[in-house]
Design a protein around this motif. Structure first.
Motif, mmCIF file in Angstrom:
data_model
loop_
_atom_site.group_PDB
_atom_site.id
_atom_site.type_symbol
_atom_site.label_atom_id
_atom_site.label_comp_id
_atom_site.label_asym_id
_atom_site.label_seq_id
_atom_site.Cartn_x
_atom_site.Cartn_y
_atom_site.Cartn_z
ATOM 1 N N PHE A 115 -6.206 7.301 -8.836
ATOM 2 C CA PHE A 115 -5.779 8.706 -8.863
ATOM 3 C C PHE A 115 -6.218 9.398 -10.146
ATOM 4 O O PHE A 115 -6.428 10.610 -10.167
ATOM 5 C CB PHE A 115 -4.258 8.810 -8.706
ATOM 6 C CG PHE A 115 -3.781 8.537 -7.312
ATOM 7 C CD1 PHE A 115 -4.643 8.656 -6.234
ATOM 8 C CD2 PHE A 115 -2.466 8.161 -7.067
ATOM 9 C CE1 PHE A 115 -4.214 8.398 -4.942
ATOM 10 C CE2 PHE A 115 -2.020 7.908 -5.771
ATOM 11 C CZ PHE A 115 -2.900 8.024 -4.712
ATOM 12 N N SER A 163 -8.914 7.232 -0.571
ATOM 13 C CA SER A 163 -8.630 5.912 -1.147
ATOM 14 C C SER A 163 -8.852 4.789 -0.151
ATOM 15 O O SER A 163 -8.326 3.696 -0.324
ATOM 16 C CB SER A 163 -7.189 5.870 -1.650
ATOM 17 O OG SER A 163 -6.313 5.836 -0.554
ATOM 18 N N ASN A 212 -10.027 1.444 -1.578
ATOM 19 C CA ASN A 212 -8.939 0.820 -2.324
ATOM 20 C C ASN A 212 -7.931 0.183 -1.404
ATOM 21 O O ASN A 212 -7.415 -0.898 -1.666
ATOM 22 C CB ASN A 212 -8.197 1.881 -3.135
ATOM 23 C CG ASN A 212 -8.797 2.031 -4.496
ATOM 24 O OD1 ASN A 212 -9.167 1.049 -5.096
ATOM 25 N ND2 ASN A 212 -8.920 3.248 -4.960
ATOM 26 N N MET A 213 -7.649 0.919 -0.339
ATOM 27 C CA MET A 213 -6.620 0.474 0.587
ATOM 28 C C MET A 213 -7.018 -0.856 1.228
ATOM 29 O O MET A 213 -6.221 -1.787 1.262
ATOM 30 C CB MET A 213 -6.478 1.538 1.670
ATOM 31 C CG MET A 213 -5.062 1.788 2.102
ATOM 32 S SD MET A 213 -5.064 2.960 3.440
ATOM 33 C CE MET A 213 -4.838 4.477 2.591
ATOM 34 N N ILE A 240 0.839 -1.197 0.000
ATOM 35 C CA ILE A 240 0.000 0.000 0.000
ATOM 36 C C ILE A 240 0.872 1.244 0.000
ATOM 37 O O ILE A 240 0.677 2.162 -0.799
ATOM 38 C CB ILE A 240 -0.947 -0.018 1.225
ATOM 39 C CG1 ILE A 240 -2.007 -1.094 1.038
ATOM 40 C CG2 ILE A 240 -1.592 1.344 1.409
ATOM 41 C CD1 ILE A 240 -2.846 -1.336 2.254
ATOM 42 N N THR A 296 0.396 -0.623 -7.585
ATOM 43 C CA THR A 296 0.694 0.624 -8.284
ATOM 44 C C THR A 296 -0.358 0.901 -9.344
ATOM 45 O O THR A 296 -0.861 2.013 -9.479
ATOM 46 C CB THR A 296 2.072 0.533 -8.964
ATOM 47 O OG1 THR A 296 2.997 0.021 -8.024
ATOM 48 C CG2 THR A 296 2.516 1.886 -9.455
ATOM 49 N N TYR A 320 -3.713 1.889 -7.759
ATOM 50 C CA TYR A 320 -3.697 3.263 -7.272
ATOM 51 C C TYR A 320 -3.667 4.271 -8.405
ATOM 52 O O TYR A 320 -4.271 5.327 -8.332
ATOM 53 C CB TYR A 320 -2.508 3.477 -6.329
ATOM 54 C CG TYR A 320 -2.927 3.390 -4.889
ATOM 55 C CD1 TYR A 320 -3.563 4.468 -4.276
ATOM 56 C CD2 TYR A 320 -2.727 2.253 -4.151
ATOM 57 C CE1 TYR A 320 -3.981 4.379 -2.975
ATOM 58 C CE2 TYR A 320 -3.139 2.158 -2.844
ATOM 59 C CZ TYR A 320 -3.770 3.240 -2.257
ATOM 60 O OH TYR A 320 -4.191 3.157 -0.968
ATOM 61 N N ARG A 321 -2.940 3.920 -9.454
ATOM 62 C CA ARG A 321 -2.887 4.828 -10.589
ATOM 63 C C ARG A 321 -4.296 5.017 -11.157
ATOM 64 O O ARG A 321 -4.737 6.133 -11.402
ATOM 65 C CB ARG A 321 -1.965 4.256 -11.658
ATOM 66 C CG ARG A 321 -1.945 5.098 -12.894
ATOM 67 C CD ARG A 321 -1.238 4.403 -14.030
ATOM 68 N NE ARG A 321 -1.564 5.084 -15.264
ATOM 69 C CZ ARG A 321 -2.387 4.608 -16.182
ATOM 70 N NH1 ARG A 321 -2.974 3.442 -16.008
ATOM 71 N NH2 ARG A 321 -2.633 5.288 -17.267
ATOM 72 N N SER A 378 3.077 1.495 -3.331
ATOM 73 C CA SER A 378 2.345 1.702 -4.570
ATOM 74 C C SER A 378 1.590 3.021 -4.563
ATOM 75 O O SER A 378 1.483 3.666 -5.597
ATOM 76 C CB SER A 378 1.407 0.531 -4.852
ATOM 77 O OG SER A 378 0.575 0.318 -3.763
ATOM 78 N N SER A 379 1.098 3.457 -3.398
ATOM 79 C CA SER A 379 0.391 4.739 -3.394
ATOM 80 C C SER A 379 1.373 5.877 -3.665
ATOM 81 O O SER A 379 1.081 6.780 -4.449
ATOM 82 C CB SER A 379 -0.345 4.950 -2.071
ATOM 83 O OG SER A 379 0.565 4.992 -1.016
ATOM 84 N N SER A 405 -7.547 -5.107 -9.449
ATOM 85 C CA SER A 405 -6.087 -5.078 -9.448
ATOM 86 C C SER A 405 -5.474 -5.940 -10.537
ATOM 87 O O SER A 405 -4.337 -5.742 -10.922
ATOM 88 C CB SER A 405 -5.547 -5.525 -8.102
ATOM 89 O OG SER A 405 -5.757 -6.894 -7.932
#
Lengths: 294, 310
Positions: free
Chosen positions: B189, B219, B222-223, B86, B182, B185-186, B89-90, B308
């Motif tokens: 974002f 997030s 997501n987390m 986490i 990653t 998270y991308r 990658s964040s 993911s």
């Protein structure tokens, strides 16, 4: 990819990438490079560096009939396990999505196997298939020699395929259910109004609309079944009997860490890497583009 | 759907019952077998009703494998991999999405490509790196002449060692070094509206403040999703822990401990018969934590799994 707005502090942006880049370079690119180096060199017998060997390592791997047997077994394993896990999951997901009574219970229960570690699943299935105790023992007692995965290569192969597919059945089920839920309900209702029964709707509406999910899973399943079988094999059969369940990954492990043949193992790793890359490439280039019916 | 299809409905139920049996019977058998005595288990047919020796078998499995420390190791490993994933990658995704600098796309692709080759395929060389994690750096220094410079200045040879074998770091770091999170998270974002970004900037928040106080709380879903998946992934690892830990007593994981309860089937041993009740009790201990995580966080787990994987 690009946002309209972004920070201009390039140094900070770069700095933020440093930790992950360091990890990836150390544990991904360096090992991948090392595999290439070993694959094309041969270690001197008493240490003191490596000699360039060209394609010798690959040639000796390719000239080894044991290697080709492992390759064939890997393909048999990959295609049978993929077929079993995907078709099973597809049927279950389609029927679960009819949302009859208790479908939530079924949906939850079918997801659980995915949480079980592969070696633990292997322990469970070795028990289920054991000729001395468990389920099969009942039949074996009446008909000895009818089933014995410790002696019969075919039985051992069947056992690892079933144990492996069991876990991926759950994985595929999750994706198929999600794919089915993404199909607009109104579409299915319209078909029902037009007089299409549940089976006809499955065949002409839901299955075609699942095509992207299906091909995505096909690639993932094939890739994983070439790569992810170690835990199952190591616990259930140890690659035997008489190497009948020695798949490519198991052979790499065996040659590299038991036989200490780093160059041979590295050459085999490179071949496996290429195979996986081809599969991934097919997914990105071909399937992602061709299979969208919207 | 409102339609009367009694035969098909019956067929549907039959199929689903078969499915649920396939999924759950092996787990049920593990449980039942863990409650029987050895003579009971070795006289087929096996009963479907649990016996009365669960606690004894669990204790025996626990003692034989030294399960306490192994569970602790698995827990440390799983939590650290999940948390590390986490954090790394964040931060990386933040750098890639919210900054402009040369080489950004190149780095993104370099990270993204790691999705393609799982650890199992490059296991032999990764093991070599783990025996000295600084060897790549050492090699770079040797080639670029920095080692030589160091030798001239300090008078001693530059020899950097960082052995990761038989350490928790060695169990954890190589599993963190992939792009799974990653990418997740991308994607997230990218959906943050520009207005939010502008507003925070107008209110005087710097990049790090925006990241910590706005993006991180946003997030949260997501987390949790990423955490569940990575927890499962790390807990269920088998091949890597086997390689990286030779000191099994102190650094072995719970899943590895299954090996202690089941005699290896090699061509040489010919397949000795394990004490099935104890093996099953061990199996039960090992599979419980991930099952609890999945049962408790099922919604997040499914969402994360689907988002993911590319």
């Amino acid at each position: 990819m690009a946002r309209k707005t972004a920070y201009k502090a390039a140094w900070l942006g770069g700095l933020l990438l440093v930790p992950q880049m360091a990890l990836v370079l150390t544990f991904f690119y360096w090992p991948a490079g090392a595999a290439l180096f070993w694959a094309f060199t041969l270690e001197r017998p008493w240490g003191g560096g490596n000699d360039f060997a060209g394609f010798d390592n690959f040639l000796s791997v390719f000239n080894d009939s044991a290697y080709w047997e492992a390759v064939i077994r890997s393909f048999v394993f990959a295609f049978s396990a993929t077929a079993l896990a995907m078709l099973g999951a597809l049927v279950l997901a389609l029927f679960c999505d009819r949302q009859l009574r208790f479908f939530r219970v079924v949906r939850t229960g079918l997801i659980w196997p995915y949480a079980v570690a592969a070696p633990a699943a292997a322990v469970a299935f070795r028990f289920v298939f054991a000729p001395e105790a468990g389920i099969f023992a009942t039949i074996v007692k009446q008909h000895p020699d009818w089933w014995n995965p410790a002696q019969n290569g075919l039985h051992a192969m069947l056992m690892i395929i079933v144990a492996y597919s069991w876990k991926y059945l759950a994985y595929n089920f999750i994706f198929f259910i999600a794919g089915l839920q993404a199909i607009p309900r109104s579409l299915i209702e319209a078909a029902a109004m037009d007089g299409a029964g549940p089976l006809l709707r499955m065949r002409t509406l839901q299955i075609p609309l699942l095509a992207p999910t299906f091909f995505f899973l096909l690639v993932i399943n094939l890739t994983d079944s070439f790569v992810d079988s170690f835990g199952i094999i190591d616990i259930t059969t140890g690659g035997g009997p008489s190497k009948a369940t020695t798949l490519m990954v198991y052979k790499i492990y065996f040659d590299g860490f038991r036989g200490l043949d780093y160059s041979g193992a590295a050459a085999q790793s490179i071949v496996l890497m290429l195979l996986i890359m081809v599969l991934t490439f097919v997914q990105f280039r071909y399937i992602e583009r061709k299979v969208h019916y919207t | 759907m409102i339609e009367r299809t009694p035969i098909l409905n019956a067929a549907t139920h039959a199929i689903l019952i078969c499915g649920i049996l396939v999924a759950l019977v092996p787990m049920w058998l593990v449980f039942v077998a863990a409650t029987l005595t050895l003579p009971e288990i070795n006289t087929p047919p096996i009963s479907i009703i649990p016996g009365t020796h669960l606690i004894e078998n669990l204790t025996e499995a626990w003692v034989r494998t030294g399960m306490g420390s192994k569970l602790l190791n698995s827990l440390i490993m799983a939590v650290a991999v999940a948390a590390g994933k986490i954090i790394f990658s964040s931060i990386t995704a933040f750098g890639i999405v919210f900054f402009r600098f040369p080489g950004r796309m190149l780095m993104f692709w370099m990270i993204f490509i790691t999705l393609m080759l799982p650890l199992e395929v490059r296991i032999v060389p990764t093991y070599a790196v783990a025996s000295n994690a600084l060897s790549p750096l050492q090699a770079i220094f040797d080639v670029t002449g920095i080692s030589w410079l160091y030798q001239q200045v300090a008078g001693a040879e530059l020899d950097m060692q960082w052995n990761l074998l038989n350490t928790h770091t060695g169990l954890i770091l190589p599993l963190v070094a992939t792009a799974t999170g990653t990418f997740l998270y991308r994607q997230f974002f990218m959906t943050i509206p520009d207005e939010l970004f502008e507003a925070s900037r107008m209110d005087g928040a710097g990049p790090m403040r925006f990241f910590v106080q706005i993006l991180m709380p946003l997030s949260r879903t997501n987390m949790i999703a990423l955490f569940t998946i990575m927890f499962l992934y790390a807990w269920n690892q088998y091949l890597w822990p086997i390689l990286v830990t030779t000191d099994r007593e102190h650094f072995g994981t719970a899943v590895m401990a299954l090996r202690l309860l089941i005699p290896a089937v090699g061509d040489s041993t010919g397949g000795a018969v394990p004490d099935w009740n104890i093996a099953m009790a061990g199996c039960l201990i090992v599979i419980t934590p991930p099952l609890v995580v999945v049962a408790a966080l099922q919604r997040f787990f499914i969402r994360g799994l689907i988002a993911s994987d590319k």
